[in-house]
Design an enzyme around this catalytic site. Structure first.
Site, short mmCIF file in Angstrom:
data_model
loop_
_atom_site.label_atom_id
_atom_site.label_comp_id
_atom_site.label_asym_id
_atom_site.label_seq_id
_atom_site.Cartn_x
_atom_site.Cartn_y
_atom_site.Cartn_z
N HIS A 90 0.91 -1.23 -0.11
CA HIS A 90 -0.01 -0.03 0.05
C HIS A 90 0.84 1.19 -0.22
O HIS A 90 1.74 1.22 0.77
CB HIS A 90 -0.94 0.08 1.30
CG HIS A 90 -1.83 1.25 1.26
ND1 HIS A 90 -2.84 1.45 0.80
CD2 HIS A 90 -1.51 2.32 1.98
CE1 HIS A 90 -3.54 2.40 0.85
NE2 HIS A 90 -2.62 3.27 1.60
N ASP A 169 -14.96 1.98 7.25
CA ASP A 169 -13.79 2.93 6.85
C ASP A 169 -14.34 3.70 5.75
O ASP A 169 -14.14 5.11 5.66
CB ASP A 169 -12.59 2.32 6.34
CG ASP A 169 -11.64 3.17 5.57
OD1 ASP A 169 -11.09 4.07 6.51
OD2 ASP A 169 -11.53 2.90 4.44
N ARG A 176 -14.34 12.40 7.50
CA ARG A 176 -12.97 13.11 7.66
C ARG A 176 -12.75 13.77 6.70
O ARG A 176 -12.21 14.91 6.94
CB ARG A 176 -12.06 11.80 7.80
CG ARG A 176 -12.24 10.89 9.19
CD ARG A 176 -11.43 9.88 9.34
NE ARG A 176 -9.90 10.08 8.96
CZ ARG A 176 -8.96 9.50 8.46
NH1 ARG A 176 -9.40 8.03 8.07
NH2 ARG A 176 -7.84 9.82 8.23
N SER A 191 -7.74 3.22 8.92
CA SER A 191 -8.38 3.44 7.81
C SER A 191 -7.54 2.66 6.66
O SER A 191 -8.09 1.75 6.13
CB SER A 191 -8.34 4.76 7.26
OG SER A 191 -8.48 4.94 5.74
N LYS A 195 -8.88 -1.97 5.56
CA LYS A 195 -9.33 -2.41 4.43
C LYS A 195 -8.24 -3.53 4.01
O LYS A 195 -8.49 -4.49 3.24
CB LYS A 195 -8.81 -1.12 3.35
CG LYS A 195 -9.99 -0.17 3.24
CD LYS A 195 -9.64 0.96 2.48
CE LYS A 195 -8.49 1.99 2.78
NZ LYS A 195 -8.72 3.08 2.79
N1 URA Z 1 -5.56 6.53 2.72
C1 URA Z 1 -6.35 5.66 3.40
O1 URA Z 1 -6.80 4.81 3.01
N2 URA Z 1 -6.89 6.47 4.64
C2 URA Z 1 -6.31 7.51 5.13
O2 URA Z 1 -7.10 7.63 6.16
C3 URA Z 1 -5.58 8.23 4.58
C4 URA Z 1 -4.77 7.77 3.40
#
Ligand code: URA
Length: 443
Positions: A90, A169, A176, A191, A195
């Site tokens: 990621h 999320d 947010r 967050s 995922k």
């Molecule tokens: N990427 C994400 O998936 N979540 C966040 O809060 C910030 C960046």
């Protein structure tokens, strides 16, 4: 399975406790997220809580509890039936970051199953899904059944997040985004990890970008986020490590969808820009290490180099593109990817060395040319973007081409050209060459 909300759980009390710097308990966090998904905890209560967390932070245990509660708010994909290590990567997002497109097939061709799940571009950062969709026919949305079948058959997929993965999320992030609470380390950590943990992976490598073009502008901030991600990921039972990588100038020579996809494909042909290769190999070696496929970095590097040399990585990419409905001929002829018809160049106004290329300015310009979106619901132009003709430290002469802009309408180019021109600085002294890898964090 989500527990029912306890009758005695008072959401206002939890918000006040966090506002005053207290800690939330595991079961309270689980019930909050369950209530948020069911609708008994309202958006305004979650927004207030996010603001309290923004100011007061969260301990590691609370962050783990929030991560797991958000992971369990939807489906958790079971990949245990595949008898091979499952590893994803990621990136926290940058300008010109097309690494996933070459990294996933490269690592998969070394025996690791890679369910590479990516996002769309928003603001100045591009998104891997938009880049992949520049390949005619390429389908980024697979059902969980299709994903499992593809991973079993070819060990690699390049996909978007399905609706039913970590829905808490998605909803919390949307709040947010509009309430000034994105830049919180525990909220970013939970967050990202919720995922990724829902994908059914065994291990994860994070690319935490640092610099002007990134979320985290300074090394101490980026290091703190990376450490939190690694520690929480490990407490959640996964082998997680992070690379801090420099994002003070765009990665490679391209910013835009088809432009970047073509450049990532060049890496699979054994070419491509040096910095893109450097990041891809560093992340790839770490993925092979956490997968247990290579014991040392040197061995991992050799495996990756061999997969490029004997063209198994390229063959894997062809398989992925064909399996997801794309025109696999593009893998061998990336120059055929569509580019917008209007073009204009930016010329150097001085002799000297390139001392700066502002990634934020170039990212915003690319977005305005049509390659990115200002709002989540906007579409993108696959052929728009910016091609850079130089790197930091290159020597140029007045009149040399610094960049070419691509757009579907001339007016879009006129609106962006000054921004691209002003992103370059030319000076009398060559700046020192720096690699992209700042640090590897494993604990
Ligand atoms: N990427 C994400 O998936 N979540 C966040 O809060 C910030 C960046």
């Amino acid at each position: 399975m989500i527990a029912r909300m306890r009758k005695d759980l008072s959401v206002p009390e939890l918000i006040v406790r966090k506002r005053e710097g207290g800690a939330l308990k595991n079961d309270e966090i689980q019930e909050l997220i369950a209530g948020f998904i069911r609708g008994s905890v309202t958006d305004y209560q979650m927004s207030a809580l996010a603001m309290a967390i923004y100011f007061r932070g969260m301990g590691f245990e609370e962050t783990v509890a929030l991560t797991l509660a958000m992971r369990d708010s939807g489906r958790v994909v079971d990949l245990a039936f595949i008898d091979a290590p499952k590893v994803d990567k990621h990136s926290t997002g940058g300008v010109g970051d097309k690494v996933s497109i070459c990294l996933a097939p490269l690592v998969a061709s070394c025996g690791v199953v890679v369910p590479m799940m990516s996002g769309r571009g928003l603001g100045h950062t591009g998104g891997t899904l938009d880049k992949l969709e520049a390949i005619p026919g390429f389908r980024v949305h697979l059902s969980v059944r299709e994903l499992r079948a593809q991973l079993r058959k070819i060990g690699c997929a390049l996909i978007g997040q399905t609706e039913d993965l970590a829905p808490a999320d998605r909803r919390l992030y949307a709040l947010r985004d509009v309430t000034g609470t994105v830049e919180s380390i525990p909220l970013i950590t939970s967050s990202i990890l919720s995922k990724k943990l829902a994908e059914g992976i065994d291990a994860l490598v994070l690319d935490v970008k640092v610099g002007r073009g990134a979320f985290m502008k300074t090394e101490p901030e980026a290091r703190e986020l990376a450490r939190c991600l690694v520690r929480v990921g490990r407490l959640a039972g996964k082998d997680v490590s992070a690379l801090l990588t420099d994002m003070s100038s765009p990665i490679g020579y391209t910013v835009g969808n088809a432009l970047e996809t073509a450049e990532a494909l060049e890496v699979l042909h054994g070419a491509g820009p040096e910095d893109l290769q450097e990041i891809t190999f560093a992340l790839g070696a770490e993925m092979l290490r956490v997968a247990g496929v290579a014991k040392t970095k040197a061995r991992a590097m050799r495996q990756l180099e061999l997969a490029l040399k004997n063209r198994t990585a390229l063959a894997k990419m062809r398989e992925v593109v064909a399996a997801q409905g794309g025109d696999a001929r593009m893998v061998d002829e990336p120059d055929r990817l569509p580019l917008s018809k209007h073009r204009k160049v930016v010329l150097a106004r001085d002799d000297g060395f390139i001392t700066d290329m502002d990634p934020l300015e170039i990212g915003h310009a690319s977005m305005r040319l049509g390659a990115g979106r200002a709002r989540a619901e906007d579409g993108v132009d696959p052929g728009a973007g910016v091609r850079l003709h130089c790197r930091l430290g290159d020597e140029v002469r007045e009149g040399d081409i610094l960049a070419t802009l691509y757009a579907s309408r001339r007016a879009l180019i006129e609106a962006s050209i000054d921004r691209v021109a002003s992103s370059f600085r030319i000076g009398a002294r060559r700046p020192p060459r720096r690699g992209r890898i700042v640090e590897i964090i494993r604990r």
